[in-house]
Enzyme design. Structure first.
Site, PDB file in Angstrom:
ATOM      1  N   THR A 177     -20.624 -28.754 -30.366  1.00 14.93           N
ATOM      2  CA  THR A 177     -20.555 -29.754 -29.289  1.00 14.93           C
ATOM      3  C   THR A 177     -21.886 -30.499 -29.163  1.00 14.93           C
ATOM      4  OG1 THR A 177     -18.995 -28.343 -28.137  1.00 14.93           O
ATOM      5  CG2 THR A 177     -20.126 -30.004 -26.805  1.00 14.93           C
ATOM      6  N   ASP A 214     -20.156 -16.630 -27.638  1.00 18.87           N
ATOM      7  CA  ASP A 214     -20.906 -16.069 -28.772  1.00 18.87           C
ATOM      8  C   ASP A 214     -22.391 -15.838 -28.485  1.00 18.87           C
ATOM      9  OD1 ASP A 214     -18.581 -16.155 -30.176  1.00 18.87           O
ATOM     10  OD2 ASP A 214     -19.198 -17.707 -31.596  1.00 18.87           O
TER      11      ASP A 214
HETATM   12  N1  LIG Z   1     -21.315 -32.416 -37.303  1.00 15.23           N
HETATM   13  C1  LIG Z   1     -20.611 -32.852 -36.248  1.00 15.23           C
HETATM   14  N2  LIG Z   1     -20.520 -34.178 -35.974  1.00 15.23           N
HETATM   15  C2  LIG Z   1     -19.824 -34.630 -34.915  1.00 15.23           C
HETATM   16  N3  LIG Z   1     -19.157 -33.835 -34.079  1.00 15.23           N
HETATM   17  C3  LIG Z   1     -19.202 -32.509 -34.297  1.00 15.23           C
HETATM   18  C4  LIG Z   1     -19.935 -31.933 -35.375  1.00 15.23           C
HETATM   19  N4  LIG Z   1     -19.796 -30.589 -35.336  1.00 15.23           N
HETATM   20  C5  LIG Z   1     -19.000 -30.337 -34.282  1.00 15.23           C
HETATM   21  N5  LIG Z   1     -18.640 -31.474 -33.656  1.00 15.23           N
HETATM   22  C6  LIG Z   1     -17.717 -31.632 -32.529  1.00 15.23           C
HETATM   23  O1  LIG Z   1     -17.877 -30.578 -31.594  1.00 15.23           O
HETATM   24  C7  LIG Z   1     -16.627 -29.894 -31.451  1.00 15.23           C
HETATM   25  C8  LIG Z   1     -16.861 -28.477 -31.035  1.00 15.23           C
HETATM   26  O2  LIG Z   1     -17.558 -27.787 -32.059  1.00 15.23           O
HETATM   27  P1  LIG Z   1     -17.211 -26.277 -32.425  1.00 15.23           P
HETATM   28  O3  LIG Z   1     -18.131 -25.876 -33.514  1.00 15.23           O
HETATM   29  O4  LIG Z   1     -15.758 -26.154 -32.641  1.00 15.23           O
HETATM   30  O5  LIG Z   1     -17.496 -25.457 -31.074  1.00 15.23           O
HETATM   31  P2  LIG Z   1     -18.850 -25.139 -30.299  1.00 15.23           P
HETATM   32  O6  LIG Z   1     -19.321 -26.366 -29.639  1.00 15.23           O
HETATM   33  O7  LIG Z   1     -18.416 -24.109 -29.300  1.00 15.23           O
HETATM   34  O8  LIG Z   1     -19.820 -24.606 -31.319  1.00 15.23           O
HETATM   35  C9  LIG Z   1     -15.960 -30.093 -32.796  1.00 15.23           C
HETATM   36  O9  LIG Z   1     -14.572 -29.893 -32.737  1.00 15.23           O
HETATM   37  C10 LIG Z   1     -16.304 -31.533 -33.092  1.00 15.23           C
HETATM   38  O10 LIG Z   1     -15.481 -32.428 -32.386  1.00 15.23           O
HETATM   39  O1  LIG Z   2     -10.178 -19.783 -30.893  1.00 13.00           O
HETATM   40  P1  LIG Z   2     -10.400 -20.110 -32.330  1.00 13.00           P
HETATM   41  O2  LIG Z   2     -10.330 -21.555 -32.613  1.00 13.00           O
HETATM   42  O3  LIG Z   2      -9.532 -19.255 -33.202  1.00 13.00           O
HETATM   43  O4  LIG Z   2     -11.892 -19.729 -32.701  1.00 13.00           O
HETATM   44  C1  LIG Z   2     -12.371 -18.421 -32.715  1.00 13.00           C
HETATM   45  C2  LIG Z   2     -13.866 -18.480 -32.601  1.00 13.00           C
HETATM   46  O5  LIG Z   2     -14.229 -19.021 -31.331  1.00 13.00           O
HETATM   47  C3  LIG Z   2     -15.145 -18.147 -30.687  1.00 13.00           C
HETATM   48  O6  LIG Z   2     -14.405 -17.314 -29.805  1.00 13.00           O
HETATM   49  C4  LIG Z   2     -16.127 -18.943 -29.860  1.00 13.00           C
HETATM   50  O7  LIG Z   2     -16.836 -19.854 -30.667  1.00 13.00           O
HETATM   51  P2  LIG Z   2     -17.335 -21.270 -30.125  1.00 13.00           P
HETATM   52  O8  LIG Z   2     -17.641 -21.086 -28.659  1.00 13.00           O
HETATM   53  O9  LIG Z   2     -18.546 -21.583 -30.922  1.00 13.00           O
HETATM   54  O10 LIG Z   2     -16.255 -22.256 -30.303  1.00 13.00           O
HETATM   55  C5  LIG Z   2     -15.741 -17.328 -31.821  1.00 13.00           C
HETATM   56  O11 LIG Z   2     -16.265 -16.102 -31.391  1.00 13.00           O
HETATM   57  C6  LIG Z   2     -14.542 -17.154 -32.698  1.00 13.00           C
HETATM   58  O12 LIG Z   2     -14.900 -16.890 -34.019  1.00 13.00           O
HETATM   59 MG   LIG Z   3     -20.286 -22.090 -31.621  1.00 15.17          MG
END
Ligand SMILES: Nc1ncnc2c1ncn2[C@@H]1O[C@H](COP(=O)(O)OP(=O)(O)O)[C@@H](O)[C@H]1O
Ligand SMILES: O=P(O)(O)OC[C@H]1O[C@](O)(COP(=O)(O)O)[C@@H](O)[C@@H]1O
Ligand SMILES: [Mg+2]
Length: 327
Positions: free
Chosen positions: A109, A132
């Site tokens: 995010t 996490d």
């Molecule tokens: N490299 C990126 N560029 C633009 N948007 C991104 C990128 N990486 C993640 N995002 C956006 O942030 C959202 C959430 O990221 P995600 O890794 O799924 O969860 P978290 O924010 O909990 O780590 C993604 O679905 C995407 O829309």
């Molecule tokens: O709910 P999903 O999409 O299966 O993702 C599972 C993943 O999301 C988490 O629960 C939380 O991860 P993020 O908060 O970074 O999205 C991880 O611990 C787990 O691996």
């Molecule tokens: Mg994450």
């Protein structure tokens, strides 16, 4: 001079986490407190692209402080990773007259937010919302404490049945690439060993722990296995243990999304409330492009770039303590 902020949007993105609602409530009420309009963006970045935006007020966020999940819903949006997707998102913000955004999510995010603010010179602040705990710039992320409490409640229950049958249990916990949940919950539930992604975890070390316990007449053989560990899948680990100790009956429990639900703990509610107010106050103070956390009980700010680049450091001292106590 920076443009005055009159309207602020808030969204939750990535995996939901208990306490996100408490953060939304705090953002909305603090925003209104300072005479600003607050808009909820539904379904994270995807909803921003699809224009799912509604104005919120103090009453729209009543009764949510104690609820898990996120009333704004969340998503993982592939479209936001594209320039075109982010442009559509920007156009929707312009159309609603939204001048700034509060992002509640994890490193993905914040990465999306960083690109967005660079491309459109748009004021953003980020709150760490993920079970996490894998974010730099804060001691704890919103949702982590609740998730750990779920794990220890489950492990306590497993312990009852495990001991009754002299069984070995491998319990898989979340943490895509991090062992925070495993290690903290492992100490709090008296696990024999925790296998987590930050270390190499040779199988031989696990065997050594199990044998140390056996030589001390230890009947508890509960091992926590973080997702994404380097030893292998929980099934592979179970097979290796079975081969080495055919005399021990072993079982697998995968806690999965149980860990993401439920009412947030006091710690998560207070953390989220403090951070939500800080998000509004920092935007109104002219801060931009930073993740807000709490370090040593003080508010702490870290530019998105740094928050994304720096990996949150697992406290290995906890592993040392776990091993001393698993005797
Ligand atoms: N490299 C990126 N560029 C633009 N948007 C991104 C990128 N990486 C993640 N995002 C956006 O942030 C959202 C959430 O990221 P995600 O890794 O799924 O969860 P978290 O924010 O909990 O780590 C993604 O679905 C995407 O829309
Ligand atoms: O709910 P999903 O999409 O299966 O993702 C599972 C993943 O999301 C988490 O629960 C939380 O991860 P993020 O908060 O970074 O999205 C991880 O611990 C787990 O691996
Ligand atoms: Mg994450």
């Amino acid at each position: 001079m920076a443009k005055e902020i009159n309207s602020i949007g808030v969204l939750t993105s990535g995996g939901d986490a208990p306490g996100m609602n408490a953060a939304i409530r705090a953002v909305v009420r603090a925003g209104n407190h300072y005479g600003k309009r607050v808009f909820g963006i539904y379904e994270g970045y995807q909803g921003l692209i699809e224009n799912q935006i509604l104005e919120l007020n103090a009453r729209s966020v009543k009764g949510i402080l104690n609820r898990g999940g996120t009333i704004l819903k969340s998503s993982r949006s592939e479209e936001f990773k594209t320039k075109e997707g982010r442009k559509r998102a920007y156009e929707n913000l312009q159309a609603h007259g939204i001048d700034a955004l509060v992002l509640i999510g994890g490193n993905g995010t914040f990465t999306g937010g960083m690109y967005f603010s660079e491309e459109f010179d748009f004021p953003l602040m980020g709150l760490p919302g993920t079970i996490d705990n894998d974010l730099a710039g804060t001691d704890f992320t919103i949702g982590f404490d609740t998730a750990c409490n779920v794990v220890i409640e489950c492990v306590d229950r497993i312990r009852d049945t495990a001991e009754s049958h002299n069984r070995l249990f491998l319990v898989e916990v979340m943490g895509r690439d991090s062992g925070f949940i495993g290690l903290r919950a492992g100490v709090a539930s008296g696990a024999v060993d925790v296998i987590f992604p930050e270390e190499e975890n040779p199988m031989i070390d696990l065997f050594a722990e199990l044998e140390r316990g056996a030589s001390n007449n230890k009947t508890n053989r509960i091992i926590l296995v973080s997702e994404g560990n380097k030893m292998g899948s929980i099934q592979e680990i179970a097979a290796a243990v079975k081969e080495r100790y055919p005399q021990w009956e072993s079982k697998i429990t995968i806690l999965g999304h149980l860990q993401r639900g439920g009412s947030p703990t006091c710690t998560d509610r207070v953390l989220a409330s403090r951070l939500g107010v800080a998000a509004i106050e920092s935007l109104l103070d002219g801060r931009r492009g930073e993740a807000i956390g709490i370090v040593n009980n003080q508010l702490a700010y870290m530019p998105f770039e740094e928050a994304i680049r720096s990996k949150a450091k697992l406290d290995m001292e906890l592993n040392r303590i776990l091993k001393i106590l698993a005797s």
